[in-house]
Scaffold this active site. Structure first.
Site, PDB file in Angstrom:
ATOM      1  N   ASN A  36       0.866  -1.181   0.000  1.00  0.00           N
ATOM      2  CA  ASN A  36       0.000   0.000   0.000  1.00  0.00           C
ATOM      3  C   ASN A  36       0.903   1.232   0.000  1.00  0.00           C
ATOM      4  OD1 ASN A  36      -1.781   2.065   0.555  1.00  0.00           O
ATOM      5  ND2 ASN A  36      -2.307   1.347   2.616  1.00  0.00           N
ATOM      6  N   TRP A  37       0.994   1.860  -1.156  1.00  0.00           N
ATOM      7  CA  TRP A  37       1.923   2.994  -1.274  1.00  0.00           C
ATOM      8  C   TRP A  37       1.371   4.256  -0.607  1.00  0.00           C
ATOM      9  CZ3 TRP A  37       4.104   3.046  -7.010  1.00  0.00           C
ATOM     10  CH2 TRP A  37       4.803   1.857  -7.245  1.00  0.00           C
ATOM     11  N   LYS A  38       0.101   4.248  -0.264  1.00  0.00           N
ATOM     12  CA  LYS A  38      -0.527   5.446   0.334  1.00  0.00           C
ATOM     13  C   LYS A  38      -0.279   6.653  -0.589  1.00  0.00           C
ATOM     14  CE  LYS A  38      -0.094   3.150   4.740  1.00  0.00           C
ATOM     15  NZ  LYS A  38       0.108   3.200   6.190  1.00  0.00           N
ATOM     16  N   HIS A  87      -9.466   1.079   4.935  1.00  0.00           N
ATOM     17  CA  HIS A  87      -8.184   1.277   5.636  1.00  0.00           C
ATOM     18  C   HIS A  87      -8.391   2.228   6.808  1.00  0.00           C
ATOM     19  CE1 HIS A  87      -4.093   2.413   6.542  1.00  0.00           C
ATOM     20  NE2 HIS A  87      -3.710   1.315   5.903  1.00  0.00           N
ATOM     21  N   GLU A 108      -6.653   4.543   7.980  1.00  0.00           N
ATOM     22  CA  GLU A 108      -6.340   5.962   7.749  1.00  0.00           C
ATOM     23  C   GLU A 108      -7.524   6.675   7.105  1.00  0.00           C
ATOM     24  OE1 GLU A 108      -2.602   5.485   5.694  1.00  0.00           O
ATOM     25  OE2 GLU A 108      -1.681   4.807   7.564  1.00  0.00           O
ATOM     26  N   GLU A 125      -5.267  -5.254  10.655  1.00  0.00           N
ATOM     27  CA  GLU A 125      -4.308  -4.171  10.829  1.00  0.00           C
ATOM     28  C   GLU A 125      -4.573  -3.432  12.146  1.00  0.00           C
ATOM     29  OE1 GLU A 125      -2.310  -2.963   6.970  1.00  0.00           O
ATOM     30  OE2 GLU A 125      -4.034  -1.674   7.222  1.00  0.00           O
ATOM     31  N   GLY A 129       2.713   1.933  10.832  1.00  0.00           N
ATOM     32  CA  GLY A 129       3.662   3.030  10.689  1.00  0.00           C
ATOM     33  C   GLY A 129       4.429   3.360  11.958  1.00  0.00           C
ATOM     34  N   SER A 141       3.646  -2.381  10.260  1.00  0.00           N
ATOM     35  CA  SER A 141       5.095  -2.438  10.471  1.00  0.00           C
ATOM     36  C   SER A 141       5.723  -3.761  10.042  1.00  0.00           C
ATOM     37  CB  SER A 141       5.435  -2.105  11.928  1.00  0.00           C
ATOM     38  OG  SER A 141       5.020  -0.779  12.242  1.00  0.00           O
ATOM     39  N   GLY A 161       2.889  -1.187   4.248  1.00  0.00           N
ATOM     40  CA  GLY A 161       2.921   0.235   3.911  1.00  0.00           C
ATOM     41  C   GLY A 161       4.342   0.687   3.615  1.00  0.00           C
ATOM     42  N   GLY A 162       4.998   1.279   4.621  1.00  0.00           N
ATOM     43  CA  GLY A 162       6.315   1.877   4.432  1.00  0.00           C
ATOM     44  C   GLY A 162       7.323   0.987   3.720  1.00  0.00           C
TER      45      GLY A 162
HETATM   46  P1  PGA Z   1       2.989   0.077   7.610  1.00  0.00           P
HETATM   47  O1  PGA Z   1       1.500   0.335   7.044  1.00  0.00           O
HETATM   48  O2  PGA Z   1       3.493  -1.174   6.969  1.00  0.00           O
HETATM   49  O3  PGA Z   1       3.762   1.300   7.171  1.00  0.00           O
HETATM   50  O4  PGA Z   1       2.884  -0.039   9.078  1.00  0.00           O
HETATM   51  C1  PGA Z   1       0.603  -0.730   6.876  1.00  0.00           C
HETATM   52  C2  PGA Z   1      -0.714  -0.234   6.321  1.00  0.00           C
HETATM   53  O5  PGA Z   1      -1.144   0.872   6.662  1.00  0.00           O
HETATM   54  O6  PGA Z   1      -1.364  -0.943   5.539  1.00  0.00           O
END
Ligand code: PGA
Length: 257
Positions: free
Chosen positions: A11-13, A97, A99, A171, A177, A218, A239-240
């Protein structure tokens, strides 16, 4: 035991949204992970680069997903995008998600997530449904009730066949993050008891065992193997660690090199 194909999604956000930077990363990933058969690899970049990536991933096994969608097929919804608009460009879509849920918008409630799931499936997309508790909910002992509500409302009226097509992602919000991933054992337990448990209640144990459930929060190239070693965890939503060429190592480590 049911065999579920692992699925690792990046997930590149709101990152790598110009064609040059997105294409650059995908050109580095493709030779390493573009033809793996034992795992589904999905990249979820910003909408702005889906078309360009769809072109360069033609004949690769890497698939594309979007990060969100609206449930309506078209209309006066400024800034939104529909399943029909995405279906020619990608195969997956992330739904619910945390966020997005955190915006508190009516478009991100459990009821809205249900409508998005139904519209995604109807449009031929595979939804990745995100669920998970916040730190305060966890501290208050509400993990189970929060997730049961998220899963049961979102999947609510779907047929067994449609539930089977969904991917779920556990999640925990406190792990996203932060660099502080959940322990694999704890994630495995939540997925087994709460997520598969909710599906089993509505659709039976057999179906609950056949749905793929990822862990997210993470995940990195070093810890992915520990999550994959858990019997209930079928992959990761990353994500990251999906933003650099090292994502290829993460995917390779997920399937044992
Ligand atoms: P993260 O994000 O790997 O940076 O913790 C995961 C996500 O939000 O799907």
């Amino acid at each position: 035991m049911v065999k579920r194909k692992p699925i690792i999604a990046g997930n590149w956000k709101m990152n790598l949204g110009t064609v040059d930077e997105a294409v650059d990363l995908v050109r580095k990933l493709r030779p390493k992970i573009g033809s793996l058969k034992q795992v589904d690899v999905v990249l979820c970049p910003p909408y702005t680069v889906l078309a360009a990536l769809a072109e360069i991933l033609d004949r690769s096994r890497i698939m594309l997903g979007a990060q969100n969608m609206h449930w309506e097929p078209k209309g006066a919804h400024t800034g939104e995008i529909s399943a029909g608009m995405l279906s020619g460009l990608c195969e997956y879509v992330i739904v619910g998600h945390s966020e997005r849920r955190a915006t508190g918008s009516v478009e991100e409630t459990n009821a809205a997530v249900q409508k998005k799931l139904a519209a995604a499936l109807e449009g031929g997309l595979t939804p990745i449904l995100c669920v998970g508790e916040s730190k305060s909910e966890r501290d208050a002992g509400q993990t189970q009730s929060v997730i049961v509500e998220q899963v049961s409302v979102a999947l609510g009226s779907l047929s067994a066949g449609d539930v089977q097509r969904c991917v779920l992602a556990y999640e925990p919000i406190w792990a996203i993050g932060t660099g502080a991933a959940a322990s694999p054992v704890e994630a495995n337990r939540v997925i087994a008891l709460t997520i598969r448990g909710s599906i089993a209640k509505g659709w039976g144990e057999g179906l609950a065992q056949s749905v793929r459930v990822q862990y997210g929060g993470s995940v990195n190239p070093e810890n992915i193997a520990d999550f994959m070693a858990m019997p209930e965890i079928d992959g990761a939503l990353v994500g990251g660690a999906s933003l650099t060429p090292d994502f290829a190592d993460l995917v390779l480590n997920a399937v044992g090199g």
